[in-house]
Design a protein around this motif. Structure first.
Motif, PDB file in Angstrom:
ATOM      1  N   LYS A 139       0.849  -1.204   0.000  1.00  0.00           N
ATOM      2  CA  LYS A 139       0.000   0.000   0.000  1.00  0.00           C
ATOM      3  C   LYS A 139       0.878   1.246   0.000  1.00  0.00           C
ATOM      4  O   LYS A 139       0.612   2.201  -0.712  1.00  0.00           O
ATOM      5  N   GLU A 140       1.908   1.244   0.845  1.00  0.00           N
ATOM      6  CA  GLU A 140       2.783   2.417   0.916  1.00  0.00           C
ATOM      7  C   GLU A 140       3.472   2.647  -0.422  1.00  0.00           C
ATOM      8  O   GLU A 140       3.550   3.767  -0.909  1.00  0.00           O
TER       9      GLU A 140
ATOM     10  N   TYR B  26       0.990   3.986  -2.976  1.00  0.00           N
ATOM     11  CA  TYR B  26       0.699   5.404  -2.716  1.00  0.00           C
ATOM     12  C   TYR B  26       1.860   6.272  -3.198  1.00  0.00           C
ATOM     13  O   TYR B  26       1.667   7.270  -3.894  1.00  0.00           O
ATOM     14  N   THR B  27       3.067   5.858  -2.828  1.00  0.00           N
ATOM     15  CA  THR B  27       4.266   6.618  -3.211  1.00  0.00           C
ATOM     16  C   THR B  27       4.350   6.739  -4.724  1.00  0.00           C
ATOM     17  O   THR B  27       4.584   7.812  -5.274  1.00  0.00           O
TER      18      THR B  27
ATOM     19  N   PHE C  29       9.748  10.298   6.132  1.00  0.00           N
ATOM     20  CA  PHE C  29       8.869   9.175   6.462  1.00  0.00           C
ATOM     21  C   PHE C  29       9.684   7.888   6.442  1.00  0.00           C
ATOM     22  O   PHE C  29      10.481   7.711   5.530  1.00  0.00           O
TER      23      PHE C  29
ATOM     24  N   CYS D 151       4.592  10.943   2.144  1.00  0.00           N
ATOM     25  CA  CYS D 151       4.157  10.413   3.439  1.00  0.00           C
ATOM     26  C   CYS D 151       2.870   9.624   3.228  1.00  0.00           C
ATOM     27  O   CYS D 151       1.804  10.200   3.118  1.00  0.00           O
ATOM     28  N   PRO D 152       2.968   8.307   3.104  1.00  0.00           N
ATOM     29  CA  PRO D 152       1.771   7.519   2.822  1.00  0.00           C
ATOM     30  C   PRO D 152       0.859   7.311   4.033  1.00  0.00           C
ATOM     31  O   PRO D 152      -0.245   6.828   3.863  1.00  0.00           O
ATOM     32  N   ASP D 153       1.305   7.676   5.220  1.00  0.00           N
ATOM     33  CA  ASP D 153       0.511   7.364   6.399  1.00  0.00           C
ATOM     34  C   ASP D 153       0.861   8.367   7.496  1.00  0.00           C
ATOM     35  O   ASP D 153       1.975   8.360   8.013  1.00  0.00           O
TER      36      ASP D 153
ATOM     37  N   LYS E 208       2.124   6.916  10.931  1.00  0.00           N
ATOM     38  CA  LYS E 208       3.490   6.400  10.891  1.00  0.00           C
ATOM     39  C   LYS E 208       4.486   7.518  10.571  1.00  0.00           C
ATOM     40  O   LYS E 208       5.677   7.398  10.824  1.00  0.00           O
TER      41      LYS E 208
END
Lengths: 267, 448
Positions: free
Chosen positions: A252-253, A256-257, B135, B150-152, B155
């Motif tokens: 997911k990260e 998104y990135t 991040f 910054c996906p979250d 965190k």
């Protein structure tokens, strides 16, 4: 009325409401625990029948156990099963090893579903998502409009107070309907136990590992667990603090990135 | 500690020195103008090469070159593969400013950290807000919320109480850049919304936390520039007024934090604003991988994606923005260039690039650097072999799918290396030509 019955009643109300308002609807069945629970609720809502098609988006990368389970219960429950595949992309070799996982999901899931909706003109789709699954899902509504590009405008949504669901939208739109949005992962397992809902064995521990969330085999990792039946899963969840989709978090990260970088012209 | 030793850095992503000068002259930025007339100077500054935010901000926060900190861009290939990965804060090898003054460097070291070791305190608190490439949030002595990418938020924020606060004010990590083309008004609205949220968070933490070093970054300027830099100076442009209005709000924020900071430090604290690179209007995007394909330096397997397309016999490839990697045997699975041929291939590429002209006969590439000219340190071995820097207007891209060498798109602004800015007190001891890597040293001097 006990907690699980209250949750069940609410779900059944939403399911009947959706069918009454849209008629031309379908439900998505990933064969995971949530959508199988949803399917169970639909059967209860219509006294053992499922009066609309059940769509399974087949990326061809699902676990063999999932295909077996799907075919067995589609027959047993007399489902009008629509299997959606993006054949062109499957033939072209699209997969998680090719390109990014985001591309793969886009082609094999999103675009496959778009075609089915276009072809059948569905006005509503029932989905088994839950609010506690992921941060972004906490913003979801029970009746959630999508435009023709599947875009969800989460900053412009109806308030949904007192069970007043908005169900009119522009011509090109369809509605996502989320009958189990209010249930938690733990509620689902307790309900599965109460109703004795059948599930694939992937959720049960085998040699110290089990899947807490299932999708396509290459993109799911099992968690360390000795829970080999539903009671043990419930006990484990009651004492666990890690997120349900932790096995999918890195993807997911990265997805998104990648999307962010792409929007600024990198890649 | 003595409040006059506090340092406040306002980062304005991508704000060019030349544009700030013009906007001050035109009255768009009266607060900045007033600050300058009170004893500060606006300097033009060089950014890191490559001039992307991830690299340049890391150079700022560590005060060393990418050969030491290890960040060469937003993307890297995993060792011995062509598979893309995304470096983040965990990939940075040198201690950041907040580590060097906060006692959190751990095993990390750098030439700058060595220089100041034992000379600066190790118990100072830092507030770091919206700094790109931070991040996942480190456990620093202070507060940090990460900027792009910054996906979250959870965190990306330390400690949890800061996360709870940011959530309570509906703070946003980034704006939706994809709105720029189809919903430009919504895009500008969201940029202003984000600016307001940053200002709200900055003043909250300035007032409510104990701190010695404050670094707050606004990234929306960079987003505006990417899509609307052609509107910056063109008064007839449909979005000129909205663009300028954003800068006037930015100026308002500069004025407000400056005043607050000066009040808190009795006018003695060190205040600076700075950017990680400049911007110029794009004339053409230049896809060097396509050029390499046409010249037989690169073969691609269309059945695969991204850099995994790199086919047999390829001699070199390019990653954003102008990072050129020679496909060396032993370094990549399909390595086709022996170590002994490396220099010959590098020279061939240099000549090819320096001769490159667009259809109007304009030279595209300003300079091709060799790794050794730019990078030194333990991470230099992972550096690109060559880096091509384009002339202003030619945006060098690492896209691997383009069918032509030159193209245009919806992007209107490109990063530049030479037009970053820095506002510092006049008379500060600084090099004749400022480089972003100099700033950390200037800040640390203040804490001695």
């Amino acid at each position: 009325m006990d907690h699980l019955t209250a949750l069940e009643n609410k779900s059944i109300f939403i399911i009947r409401e959706a069918y009454y308002r849209f008629r031309n609807i379908a439900m998505l069945w990933s064969v995971g625990k949530d959508s199988t629970t949803l399917l169970w609720l639909v059967r209860k809502a219509f006294f053992g029948e499922v009066p609309f098609p059940v769509i399974h988006i087949d990326t061809t990368y699902k676990f063999p156990e999932m295909y077996r389970f799907r075919d067995e219960y589609a027959k047993k429950w007399g489902l009008n099963l629509i299997v959606g595949r993006n054949e062109g992309q499957v033939e072209a070799g699209m997969g998680p090893g090719k390109g990014t996982k985001l591309d793969c999901c886009n082609e094999l899931k999103t675009n496959a579903l778009k075609r089915i909706i276009e072809k059948n003109g569905f006005k509503g789709l029932l989905l088994g998502i839950r609010r506690d699954e992921h941060g972004i899902r906490a913003k979801e509504r029970v009746f959630s409009p999508r435009d023709e590009n599947f875009k969800w405008d989460y900053e412009d949504q109806p308030a949904e107070l007192w069970d007043q669901y908005k169900s009119t939208a522009a011509e090109d739109n369809h509605f996502r309907v989320h009958p189990i949005l209010h249930m938690t992962e733990l509620d689902i397992w307790k309900y599965i136990k109460r109703e004795n809902i059948p599930l694939t064995e992937l959720y049960l521990s085998k040699s110290g590992k089990r899947y807490r969330s299932i999708g396509c085999a290459p993109c799911c990792s099992p968690i360390d667990s000795n829970a080999s039946n539903v009671d043990e899963i419930i006990a484990e969840l009651e004492s666990s603090h890690t997120s349900e989709r932790a096995g999918r978090a890195q993807d997911k990260e990265d997805a998104y990135t990648m999307q962010k970088l792409r929007s600024l012209g990198y890649m | 500690m003595d409040p006059s030793n506090k340092v406040f850095v306002l980062g304005i992503d991508g704000a060019p020195q030349t544009l700030l000068s013009e906007y001050m002259a035109e009255g768009v930025m009266p607060n900045l103008k007033k600050i300058l007339s009170g004893g500060y100077s606006l300097h033009q500054m060089d950014a890191s090469i490559p001039d992307v935010s991830s690299t340049s901000w890391t150079s700022f926060m560590t005060g060393v070159n990418p050969g030491e900190h290890g960040i060469y861009g937003f993307m890297e290939l995993a060792p011995n593969t062509y598979r893309m990965t995304f470096p983040n804060y965990a990939s940075i090898k040198a201690p950041a400013l907040w580590d060097m003054i906060g006692g959190t460097s751990g095993a990390k070291s750098s030439t700058l950290a060595e220089k100041f070791k034992g000379r600066v305190p190790n118990d100072l608190r830092s507030i770091v807000l919206n700094m790109p490439e931070t991040f996942p949030a480190p456990r620093l002595n202070g507060v940090l919320t990460a900027g792009f990418v910054c996906p979250d938020l959870k965190k990306g924020t330390y400690p949890d109480s800061a996360y709870e606060y940011l959530r309570s004010i509906n703070y946003i990590m980034d704006i939706e850049a994809s709105n720029a083309s189809d919903k430009p008004d919504a895009f500008f609205d969201e940029a202003l919304f984000a600016l307001n949220k940053r200002a709200e968070a900055f003043t909250h933490f300035m007032d409510k936390e104990r701190w010695d070093l404050f670094i707050g970054v606004v990234t929306e300027t960079d987003r505006l520039h990417h899509f609307f830099f052609d509107a910056a100076r063109d008064k007839a442009h449909k979005y000129h007024e909205r663009f300028v209005f954003f800068y006037s709000r930015m100026d308002d924020m500069i004025g407000r934090v400056f005043e607050r900071f000066m009040d808190a430090t009795g006018g003695q604290g060190l205040f600076m604003t700075m950017s990680d690179h400049g911007f110029a209007p794009i004339r053409k995007e230049v896809y060097l991988n396509r050029l390499f394909v046409e010249k037989g330096l690169l073969t691609l397997d269309p059945a695969r994606e991204y850099f995994e397309q790199i086919g047999q016999g390829s001699k070199a490839f390019v990653m954003d923005p102008g990072r050129i990697y020679i496909n060396l045997e032993g370094r990549y699975p399909g390595g086709a260039v022996a170590a002994s041929e490396k220099n010959a291939v590098a020279n061939e590429i240099k000549t090819l690039l320096l001769d490159l002209k667009d259809s109007d006969g304009n030279a595209v590439i300003k300079r091709v650097f060799e790794a050794a000219e730019l990078y030194s340190g333990p991470e230099a071995g992972r550096a690109p072999d060559l880096v091509a820097v384009g002339n202003d207007g030619f945006d060098i891209k690492g896209n691997i799918k383009k069918p032509e060498v030159f193209g245009t798109s919806h992007f209107r602004g490109m990063h530049t290396r030479h037009d970053a800015h820095c506002v510092l007190p006049s008379g500060a001891a600084i090099p004749e030509r400022l480089h972003i890597e100099n700033l950390a040293g200037i800040i640390l001097e203040r804490f001695i």
